[in-house]
Design a protein around this motif. Structure first.
Motif, short mmCIF file in Angstrom:
data_model
loop_
_atom_site.label_atom_id
_atom_site.label_comp_id
_atom_site.label_asym_id
_atom_site.label_seq_id
_atom_site.Cartn_x
_atom_site.Cartn_y
_atom_site.Cartn_z
N THR A 51 25.68 51.44 69.10
CA THR A 51 26.43 51.44 67.85
C THR A 51 26.19 50.07 67.22
O THR A 51 26.44 49.04 67.86
CB THR A 51 27.93 51.67 68.09
N TRP A 53 25.91 47.38 63.63
CA TRP A 53 26.12 47.00 62.23
C TRP A 53 24.81 46.40 61.74
O TRP A 53 24.33 45.40 62.29
CB TRP A 53 27.25 45.99 62.08
N ASP A 225 25.31 59.13 61.94
CA ASP A 225 26.52 58.49 61.44
C ASP A 225 27.54 58.43 62.57
O ASP A 225 27.60 59.33 63.41
CB ASP A 225 27.11 59.27 60.27
N PRO A 226 28.36 57.39 62.60
CA PRO A 226 29.37 57.29 63.66
C PRO A 226 30.58 58.16 63.36
O PRO A 226 30.81 58.59 62.22
CB PRO A 226 29.75 55.82 63.64
N THR A 228 34.32 57.76 62.83
CA THR A 228 35.11 56.61 62.39
C THR A 228 36.58 57.00 62.25
O THR A 228 36.89 58.02 61.62
CB THR A 228 34.59 56.08 61.04
N SER A 230 40.65 55.16 61.68
CA SER A 230 41.43 53.95 61.41
C SER A 230 42.35 53.67 62.59
O SER A 230 42.85 54.60 63.24
CB SER A 230 42.24 54.12 60.13
N GLU A 235 38.68 49.78 61.30
CA GLU A 235 37.95 51.04 61.34
C GLU A 235 37.13 51.01 62.63
O GLU A 235 36.28 50.13 62.82
CB GLU A 235 37.02 51.18 60.13
N HIS A 237 34.37 52.57 65.07
CA HIS A 237 33.17 53.40 64.97
C HIS A 237 32.60 53.63 66.37
O HIS A 237 32.35 52.67 67.11
CB HIS A 237 32.11 52.70 64.11
N ALA A 249 38.43 57.55 70.56
CA ALA A 249 39.00 57.60 69.21
C ALA A 249 40.32 58.35 69.22
O ALA A 249 41.31 57.92 68.59
CB ALA A 249 38.01 58.26 68.25
N SER A 402 31.33 50.74 71.14
CA SER A 402 32.18 50.75 69.95
C SER A 402 31.94 49.52 69.09
O SER A 402 31.59 48.44 69.57
CB SER A 402 33.65 50.82 70.35
N THR A 405 35.20 47.47 62.31
CA THR A 405 35.06 46.74 61.05
C THR A 405 36.44 46.61 60.41
O THR A 405 37.36 47.35 60.71
CB THR A 405 34.12 47.46 60.08
N ASN A 408 35.10 46.80 55.64
CA ASN A 408 33.65 46.98 55.67
C ASN A 408 32.90 45.71 56.09
O ASN A 408 31.77 45.47 55.66
CB ASN A 408 33.11 47.46 54.32
#
Length: 519
Positions: A51, A53, A225-226, A228, A230, A235, A237, A249, A402, A405, A408
């Motif tokens: 995972t 960024w 795409d992860p 996601t 809250s 956030e 991911h 999650a 994991s 963020t 963002n």
């Protein structure tokens, strides 16, 4: 910064950063070095998930390099995972090398020879065993003695001076060094359809294995795409394509409904709530089986979470599986490794990779230094199971690298080994870090537990006796381990990033040989 489960692996990643590489270059160097210094944990013939960024794209992506059930898998031949514990029939297709090379080609700056050079040197020259490495080898190698052919090949490859190994003993792996050198020259095709792949397939056939060259040639990592969710202003991911991320999650979404930070840390109310949420989330994972991104989102609906929170709060004991569809024998927690890397450009990466069990299938291919995984041991082969594994199905990978963020901007990368305990122990660490505000290293060091089928829990002995007594009164069947630090409860490596200052904070788990190198 590199946080890895062995200091020499962290050093290998840091070397690439010093040489002008980015986090993706360092990740491949770290992963390959772990192949050498943690041969019982991971290797090029294992598989994994990342995972990440991507700073240049300002987004989170997941790379899935955990190949599905092989097309050649004989459905109906096996009815118990114990039949797939060791040997050629337990080996699944290797994904790690493909994943490493995809990370490098998509986002790295360095060449394959550059990033494999540290691992090649370590394999050629040998490395000195730490306490952890000595203990793992002395404990795990004898367990393969019931398979004489596997045991002899493994001893020949790793232990030229025999057993037991000693602290500071040097373990060279010249055949692996040669294999990595060939890969650095010929690329991943050397394994996936090339000479190395054919050599592995031919050897597996002599042992009764069924993998084919077509299985190898079909391996392709996938960018996804992860999933996601809250959580307390973050956030989170995680990989949506695998069950471990979904369970993590869901656990955190359940716990978000409780003001845990107001409770006594590591007290009965705190731990009871967390353990109950973990067990319920595991049950949902097992009930739903493999979920894609859309299906995971449906199960994470407000309605489902409200139902689960009500069950956490009702006080009645919770009995249920944590592993697979029906109760399983408590087994080794799996031998996996996780590492996190951040660079000056803002890239942040969390990778978890594995061979499955210690030394995987136990198959070391002569002349190559390659140890094969036993990932089919995690396939659900119970005939009546709704999750019965079939060719092409996703394996029930429990890894959950994991990345978190805020607004963002990346702030945390955290992963751990531990088989079906991975989403359990990561959730416990998140609670310590986010709910109680512990510094990252202290959050990882905080006492943890491993939940098993039924109501059974194994807990580190740093939890207060009066807390244990109260948890037992509430229905948990708890065994206090004779150690305060056990790999049953994972081995996390993490990096936190302050987006305002750019300062990175690394943490490494004392339950392993974790080490952080900061530049």
């Amino acid at each position: 910064m590199v946080a890895a489960a062995h200091p020499l692996a962290a050093q290998a990643g840091a070397r690439l950063l010093i040489q002008g590489g980015n986090a993706f270059d360092a990740a491949v160097a770290t992963a390959a070095a772990l192949n050498v210094v943690e041969p019982f944990m991971s290797g090029l013939a294992g598989f994994g998930l990342a995972t990440v960024w991507v700073a240049s794209e300002q987004r989170v992506r997941v790379l899935d390099f955990a190949p599905p059930m092989p097309a050649s898998f004989p459905v109906g031949r096996y009815t118990s995972r114990l039949e797939l514990e060791r040997g050629a029939q337990a080996a699944s297709t290797p994904g790690n090398l493909a994943g490493w090379c995809e990370l490098l080609s998509r986002y790295g700056r360095k060449s394959l020879p550059d990033v494999l050079a540290p691992a090649i040197t370590l394999a050629q020259d040998g490395f000195a065993l730490s306490d952890f490495g000595r203990d793992e080898i002395n404990e795990q190698v004898p367990l393969l003695e019931p398979w004489p052919e596997l045991h002899s090949a493994l001893v020949k490859n790793y232990l030229p001076d025999g057993m037991p190994v000693k602290l500071g003993g040097i373990i060279p792996q010249p055949e692996l060094a040669q294999t990595l050198a060939e890969i650095s020259e010929l690329g991943p095709e050397h394994l996936y359809g090339g000479k190395l792949g054919r050599r592995i397939i031919d050897y597996l056939r002599t042992l009764g294995g069924g993998l084919t060259l077509a299985d190898f040639a079909s391996v392709k990592p996938h960018w996804l795409d992860p999933l996601t969710v809250s959580y307390r202003g973050l956030e989170l991911h995680v990989p949506a394509s695998q069950c471990g991320g979904f369970q993590l999650a869901l656990t955190l979404k359940i716990l978000e409904g409780y003001d845990l930070g107001r409770l006594r840390k590591d007290g009965a109310d705190h731990l009871d709530t967390v353990y109950r949420a973990i067990r319920l989330a595991a049950g949902e994972r097992i009930t739903n089986g493999h979920l894609g991104l859309d299906q995971s989102t449906d199960v994470l609906s407000d309605t489902v979470i409200a139902r689960l929170r009500q069950r956490v709060s009702d006080g009645r004991p919770i009995t249920g599986p944590t592993e697979q569809w029906m109760p399983q024998d408590r087994a080794d927690p799996g031998h996996t490794t996780s590492f996190s890397i951040g660079d000056a450009e803002g890239n942040l990466i969390c990778i978890t990779q594995s061979l499955g069990s210690p030394f995987g299938s136990g198959v070391v291919v002569p002349g190559t230094g390659v140890c094969l995984n036993n990932h089919l041991h995690w396939a659900d082969v119970q005939p009546a199971s709704p999750n019965l594994a079939k060719p092409g199905d996703a394996l029930p990978v429990t890894m959950a690298p994991s990345l978190a963020t805020r607004s963002n901007r990346p702030v945390l990368a955290l992963g751990t080994p531990g088989s079906y305990g991975i989403p359990q122990t990561q959730a416990q660490a998140f609670v310590q870090y986010v709910e109680f505000g512990l510094p990252l290293q202290q959050a990882i060091e905080a006492p943890r537990a491993r939940l098993w089928d039924g109501r059974f829990i194994q807990a580190e002995n740093r939890i207060a006796p009066e807390t244990i007594a109260e948890l037992k009164r509430r229905g948990h069947e708890i065994e206090i381990l004779d150690t305060g630090w056990t790999m049953l409860c994972g081995g996390m490596q993490a990096i936190a990033l302050d987006p305002e200052t750019g300062v990175m904070t690394g943490a490494a788990d004392p339950r392993r040989d974790g080490y952080v190198v900061a530049l």
